[in-house]
Design an enzyme around this catalytic site. Structure first.
Site, PDB file in Angstrom:
ATOM      1  N   ASP A 119      -3.747  -9.866  -1.521  1.00 33.02           N
ATOM      2  CA  ASP A 119      -2.756 -10.803  -2.056  1.00 33.02           C
ATOM      3  C   ASP A 119      -3.224 -12.211  -1.719  1.00 33.02           C
ATOM      4  O   ASP A 119      -3.996 -12.414  -0.784  1.00 33.02           O
ATOM      5  CB  ASP A 119      -1.307 -10.519  -1.625  1.00 33.02           C
TER       6      ASP A 119
ATOM      7  N   HIS B  53      -5.724 -10.157   2.867  1.00 25.77           N
ATOM      8  CA  HIS B  53      -4.526 -10.984   2.682  1.00 25.77           C
ATOM      9  C   HIS B  53      -4.997 -12.427   2.866  1.00 25.77           C
ATOM     10  O   HIS B  53      -5.200 -12.865   3.990  1.00 25.77           O
ATOM     11  CB  HIS B  53      -3.463 -10.622   3.715  1.00 25.77           C
TER      12      HIS B  53
ATOM     13  N   ASN C 156      -9.894   1.136   7.559  1.00 28.10           N
ATOM     14  CA  ASN C 156      -9.313  -0.039   6.908  1.00 28.10           C
ATOM     15  C   ASN C 156      -8.969  -1.113   7.934  1.00 28.10           C
ATOM     16  O   ASN C 156      -8.478  -0.798   9.026  1.00 28.10           O
ATOM     17  CB  ASN C 156      -8.026   0.429   6.200  1.00 28.10           C
TER      18      ASN C 156
ATOM     19  N   GLU D  66      -5.808  -4.327   0.017  1.00 33.92           N
ATOM     20  CA  GLU D  66      -4.460  -4.909   0.123  1.00 33.92           C
ATOM     21  C   GLU D  66      -4.443  -6.360  -0.338  1.00 33.92           C
ATOM     22  O   GLU D  66      -3.742  -7.203   0.235  1.00 33.92           O
ATOM     23  CB  GLU D  66      -3.958  -4.828   1.576  1.00 33.92           C
TER      24      GLU D  66
ATOM     25  N   GLU E 157      -6.812  -0.661  11.345  1.00 34.17           N
ATOM     26  CA  GLU E 157      -6.749  -1.761  12.329  1.00 34.17           C
ATOM     27  C   GLU E 157      -7.013  -1.341  13.770  1.00 34.17           C
ATOM     28  O   GLU E 157      -6.281  -1.728  14.681  1.00 34.17           O
ATOM     29  CB  GLU E 157      -5.380  -2.461  12.230  1.00 34.17           C
TER      30      GLU E 157
HETATM   31  C1  XIL Z   1       3.284  -4.125   5.592  1.00 28.75           C
HETATM   32  C2  XIL Z   1       4.328  -3.837   4.520  1.00 28.75           C
HETATM   33  O1  XIL Z   1       3.985  -4.532   3.362  1.00 28.75           O
HETATM   34  C3  XIL Z   1       5.687  -4.251   5.007  1.00 28.75           C
HETATM   35  O2  XIL Z   1       6.684  -3.848   4.067  1.00 28.75           O
HETATM   36  C4  XIL Z   1       5.994  -3.625   6.358  1.00 28.75           C
HETATM   37  O3  XIL Z   1       7.234  -4.104   6.847  1.00 28.75           O
HETATM   38  C5  XIL Z   1       4.889  -3.979   7.346  1.00 28.75           C
HETATM   39  O4  XIL Z   1       3.649  -3.552   6.839  1.00 28.75           O
HETATM   40  N1  XIL Z   1      -1.657  -4.412   6.850  1.00 28.75           N
HETATM   41  C6  XIL Z   1      -1.395  -3.128   6.479  1.00 28.75           C
HETATM   42  C7  XIL Z   1      -0.141  -2.812   5.737  1.00 28.75           C
HETATM   43  O5  XIL Z   1      -2.266  -2.245   6.654  1.00 28.75           O
HETATM   44  O6  XIL Z   1       0.323  -1.521   6.034  1.00 28.75           O
HETATM   45  C8  XIL Z   1       0.934  -3.832   6.022  1.00 28.75           C
HETATM   46  O7  XIL Z   1       2.052  -3.550   5.201  1.00 28.75           O
HETATM   47  C9  XIL Z   1       0.403  -5.220   5.786  1.00 28.75           C
HETATM   48  C10 XIL Z   1      -0.748  -5.527   6.704  1.00 28.75           C
END
Ligand code: XIL
Length: 443
Positions: free
Chosen positions: A267, A236, A200, A265, A157
């Protein structure tokens, strides 16, 4: 004697088959079996609390997936909580688990502006000191797991859609400047030369200002020879999300930089309480995203951010939304699970096959089966304009002028994708020079 052997092996086969199906809960074979038949990697993020406490959680992970990533355990605040003190207990446990179950491990993440410990965010450091902190952190963490991490999210990020494309609200940007990104990749390569090094980010899957900034950053890095190998799309997304042409276009321009792609990631969140059709809609999104990754040659793996709705970051971070994963609160598979499994199985059926490739003058001729007029050919991950060379049976494809793109001695990866989105296995082709060209299918 011969008979005895075959009876014994039959029994062994039968027993191991029963054990497998028993261990996969309600007779499931798991996602990892069809994934591996495709040399594809399907994974999930691991939450340490249930990992330590819940055997069903651990068994499901091991049976279903061939990749894991830590949801938090490798992050700076957890692994390096105080200056000079590292805590490797959870990370070590995951490394051991992955190796015990023949899983790949993604390392997430070495450099991020979030989840930094107070000694970093509250400290006062000069640029030189910050570079030393970065170096020590990367050398220590990536060095400890050298050879055991499949892919590292080296930088997470770092991009924002502004003039220079860098996120400003980051300790690393403020103290070091934009050069911290390339430095981090170089340090990671030194610490673990075999790991695949990823950049990422979120909201960078479509064609938009954020993905343009990511593309610019990666073009710069690759042009300068920085050791970056892949791009992660977090994804996400809400239920109802659809794959569009822009996603293929973006995958292709990244592939053209020579980068691989992973969905890191995924979801698919649902507005709660769930509408009657919400889970079907969610399943459709999962099916489409999985099918997308399976049909793009650059896309190596798909990782979901958790696997059971019982343990997911969504309800806390997206108030009013939830149930974003493949298994429900009781670790039972949801329609989304069947959709992913269906996409994996479908990708195995009726795939085009490359049997032979050879240089013909200035062109590359590909022979095989399952081709059609809408077939696309990829040379490494770059899409080529191909035409059906001999219409009869559609068994040959011709890429005009491709010979110039494959110097003698070089090995390239060839893929054919048929009009219905089925991707052939990778075919490795080495140009030997004097007409004695050689190639073979890796799987
Ligand atoms: C999130 C985790 O799922 C949580 O448990 C934590 O509190 C915060 O981070 N992008 C990312 C991940 O790269 O590392 C994040 O994970 C979600 C968004």
């Amino acid at each position: 004697m011969k008979l005895r052997i075959s009876v014994t092996s039959f029994i062994t086969l039968f027993v191991s088959f029963s054990v497998l199906s028993l261990s996969a809960g309600a007779g499931r074979e798991g996602l990892r079996a069809p994934a591996l038949d495709r040399e594809f990697y399907i994974g999930a993020a691991v939450d340490m609390k249930p990992f330590h406490e819940d055997e069903v959680y651990r068994n499901t992970l091991a049976e279903e997936f061939n990749v894991i990533v830590a949801e938090n355990a490798f992050k700076f605040e957890n692994i390096h909580p105080e200056r000079g003190r590292y805590d490797f207990a959870d990370a070590d446990a995951l490394v051991a688990f992955a190796s015990e179950h023949a899983m790949k491990l993604r390392g997430h993440t070495l450099v991020w502006h979030r989840q930094l410990p107070a000694w970093i965010t509250g400290g006062e450091f000069t640029r030189e000191e910050a570079i030393e902190i970065l170096r020590d952190h990367i050398e220590t963490v990536a060095g400890r797991y050298r050879g055991r991490i499949w892919a590292w999210d080296v930088v997470n990020e770092a991009v924002e859609a502004n003039e220079d494309g860098f996120r400003r609200d980051s300790f690393w940007y403020r103290t070091i400047g934009p050069e911290y990104v390339q430095m981090a990749f170089e340090m990671a390569r030194n610490a673990d030369p075999d790991a695949i090094l990823y950049y990422n980010d979120f909201d960078n899957e479509g064609m938009n200002s954020r993905s343009n900034a990511v593309y610019r950053l990666l073009s710069d890095l690759t042009r300068r020879g920085a050791p970056v190998d892949g791009v992660g799309w977090q994804m996400h997304v809400p239920a109802g999300f659809r794959i569009k042409n822009q996603h293929r276009e973006n995958a292709r321009r990244l592939g053209a930089l020579g980068l691989e792609l992973s969905i890191t990631e995924l979801d698919v969140r649902i507005r709660m309480p769930a509408a009657p059709d919400a889970y079907a809609k969610q399943a459709a999104t999962y099916r489409e995203v999985t099918g997308f990754c399976l049909s793009e040659p650059a896309c190596r793996s798909l990782v979901t951010w958790g696997f059971t709705d019982r343990h997911s970051w969504i309800p806390a971070f997206f108030p009013g939304e939830g149930d974003a994963l493949l298994f429900d609160n009781d670790l039972q598979p949801k329609p989304a699970y069947e959709a992913v499994r269906g996409a994996l199985r479908a990708s195995l059926l009726g795939r085009p096959q490359i049997r032979e490739a050879r240089i013909e003058g200035r062109d590359l001729l590909i022979a095989g089966g399952g081709f059609d007029r809408k077939s696309a050919v990829f040379l490494d991950w770059r899409r080529q304009n191909a035409s059906v060379a001999k219409a009869k049976g559609n068994t040959m494809l011709l890429i005009r002028g491709a010979a110039a793109r494959i110097p003698p001695g070089q090995t390239v990866s060839l893929y054919v994708r048929s009009g219905d989105g089925k991707l052939s296995p990778e075919f490795r082709f080495t140009r030997t020079g004097d007409g004695a060209d050689d190639g073979n299918t890796t799987k």
